[in-house]
Scaffold this motif. Structure first.
Motif, PDB file in Angstrom:
ATOM      1  N   PHE A  82      72.215  10.302  66.689  1.00 16.03           N
ATOM      2  CA  PHE A  82      71.706   8.881  66.476  1.00 16.03           C
ATOM      3  C   PHE A  82      72.663   7.713  66.667  1.00 16.03           C
ATOM      4  O   PHE A  82      73.620   7.622  65.481  1.00 16.03           O
ATOM      5  CB  PHE A  82      71.083   8.617  64.998  1.00 16.03           C
ATOM      6  N   ASN A  83      73.031   7.490  67.766  1.00 15.77           N
ATOM      7  CA  ASN A  83      74.130   6.429  68.194  1.00 15.77           C
ATOM      8  C   ASN A  83      73.596   5.152  68.183  1.00 15.77           C
ATOM      9  O   ASN A  83      74.633   4.204  68.448  1.00 15.77           O
ATOM     10  CB  ASN A  83      74.642   6.916  69.534  1.00 15.77           C
ATOM     11  N   ALA A  88      78.326  -0.844  70.301  1.00 21.21           N
ATOM     12  CA  ALA A  88      79.034  -2.289  70.182  1.00 21.21           C
ATOM     13  C   ALA A  88      78.117  -3.350  69.885  1.00 21.21           C
ATOM     14  O   ALA A  88      78.239  -4.241  69.127  1.00 21.21           O
ATOM     15  CB  ALA A  88      79.955  -2.446  71.132  1.00 21.21           C
ATOM     16  N   VAL A  89      76.916  -3.504  70.843  1.00 20.40           N
ATOM     17  CA  VAL A  89      76.111  -4.492  70.859  1.00 20.40           C
ATOM     18  C   VAL A  89      75.476  -4.617  69.153  1.00 20.40           C
ATOM     19  O   VAL A  89      74.986  -5.783  68.771  1.00 20.40           O
ATOM     20  CB  VAL A  89      74.956  -4.670  71.720  1.00 20.40           C
ATOM     21  N   ASN A 119      79.533  11.133  60.804  1.00 23.07           N
ATOM     22  CA  ASN A 119      80.125  10.494  61.845  1.00 23.07           C
ATOM     23  C   ASN A 119      80.422  11.503  62.796  1.00 23.07           C
ATOM     24  O   ASN A 119      79.741  12.429  62.917  1.00 23.07           O
ATOM     25  CB  ASN A 119      81.478   9.911  61.281  1.00 23.07           C
ATOM     26  N   ASP A 120      81.077  11.003  63.995  1.00 22.52           N
ATOM     27  CA  ASP A 120      81.558  11.906  65.135  1.00 22.52           C
ATOM     28  C   ASP A 120      82.233  13.318  64.759  1.00 22.52           C
ATOM     29  O   ASP A 120      81.847  14.030  65.537  1.00 22.52           O
ATOM     30  CB  ASP A 120      82.143  11.137  66.069  1.00 22.52           C
ATOM     31  N   ALA A 121      82.700  13.225  63.706  1.00 22.55           N
ATOM     32  CA  ALA A 121      83.771  14.433  63.273  1.00 22.55           C
ATOM     33  C   ALA A 121      82.621  15.184  62.310  1.00 22.55           C
ATOM     34  O   ALA A 121      83.117  16.169  61.546  1.00 22.55           O
ATOM     35  CB  ALA A 121      84.934  14.099  62.434  1.00 22.55           C
ATOM     36  N   THR A 159      77.804   5.809  61.942  1.00 23.70           N
ATOM     37  CA  THR A 159      76.758   7.073  61.689  1.00 23.70           C
ATOM     38  C   THR A 159      76.530   7.226  63.425  1.00 23.70           C
ATOM     39  O   THR A 159      76.164   6.391  64.217  1.00 23.70           O
ATOM     40  CB  THR A 159      75.397   6.645  61.247  1.00 23.70           C
ATOM     41  N   SER A 160      76.652   8.640  63.618  1.00 25.61           N
ATOM     42  CA  SER A 160      76.289   9.288  65.118  1.00 25.61           C
ATOM     43  C   SER A 160      75.126  10.460  64.928  1.00 25.61           C
ATOM     44  O   SER A 160      74.664  10.663  65.828  1.00 25.61           O
ATOM     45  CB  SER A 160      77.520   9.692  65.781  1.00 25.61           C
ATOM     46  N   LYS A 161      75.149  10.813  63.634  1.00 25.48           N
ATOM     47  CA  LYS A 161      73.960  11.749  63.575  1.00 25.48           C
ATOM     48  C   LYS A 161      73.224  11.733  62.063  1.00 25.48           C
ATOM     49  O   LYS A 161      73.970  10.965  61.243  1.00 25.48           O
ATOM     50  CB  LYS A 161      74.735  13.240  63.422  1.00 25.48           C
TER      51      LYS A 161
END
Length: 196
Positions: A82-83, A88-89, A119-121, A159-161
């Motif tokens: 979930f990116n 950035a926008v 997060n990404d990590a 948040t990326s996931k």
């Protein structure tokens, strides 16, 4: 009337007619010019537009048959990329927001649901846990605020996931009398975002 007088009166009429048209045009031009104000095209700098964007985030459902076919404990665990929040926008302009969760359980099982924001990590930034009674439990709704009056916006921005874990706290044999017996999770977000 002598010819020259007639010619002179025609000439004067023609001059007056042209002078009248010329004066009319000058008057019209002065009226138009006097009604025009200087335009300030720097007004965009002062423009403050903050639209609110609303979107669905997750929709999950599971039948009681699926829950009964898994030993007691976690019957569902899944990570979703979930990116959308970290683009950035969005992340550079988001001001605040609310994530709304709705959970409905028509199964005969008491359940626990946990959502984790990673997060990404794969580090957990935030989590929301729900304990849901067996049917009839009604619909559970929770609003989680991010921004000025709530949790940090950095959670959303990084948040990326999203990880979802669902646990059966009951047995593997009972069946609800409500048809169809389901557990349904819906989540949606509503965020205020600066245009510029």
């Amino acid at each position: 009337m002598p010819f020259y007088a007639f010619f002179l009166s025609l000439t004067i009429c023609a001059i007056m007619k042209k002078l009248g048209i010329f004066l009319s045009l000058i008057t019209l031009l002065l009226c138009v010019v006097s009604c025009i104000e200087d335009q300030d095209f720097d007004q965009y700098k002062d423009l403050s537009v903050v639209p609110v964007f609303e979107s669905s985030i997750l929709y999950l459902e599971s039948t009681e048959d699926v829950i009964n076919n898994v030993p007691p404990g976690p019957f569902y665990s899944q990570d979703f990329s979930f990116n959308a929040f970290s683009e950035a926008v969005f992340s550079d302009r988001v001001l605040d927001g609310v994530i709304t969760y709705e959970i409905e359980n028509t199964t005969s099982k008491p359940l626990s649901l946990t959502l984790e924001f990673l997060n990404d990590a794969d580090e957990v930034l935030d989590s929301e846990s729900f304990d849901i009674d067996a049917s009839p439990s009604g619909t559970l709704q929770r609003d989680v605020v991010y921004g000025n009056t709530g949790k940090s916006l950095d959670i959303i921005k990084n948040t990326s996931k999203i990880r979802v874990v669902a646990v059966n706290n009951g047995d593997n044999t009972s069946t609800s009398t409500i048809s169809p017996p389901l557990v349904v999770l819906k989540s949606s977000g509503k965020f205020s975002v600066r245009v510029k």
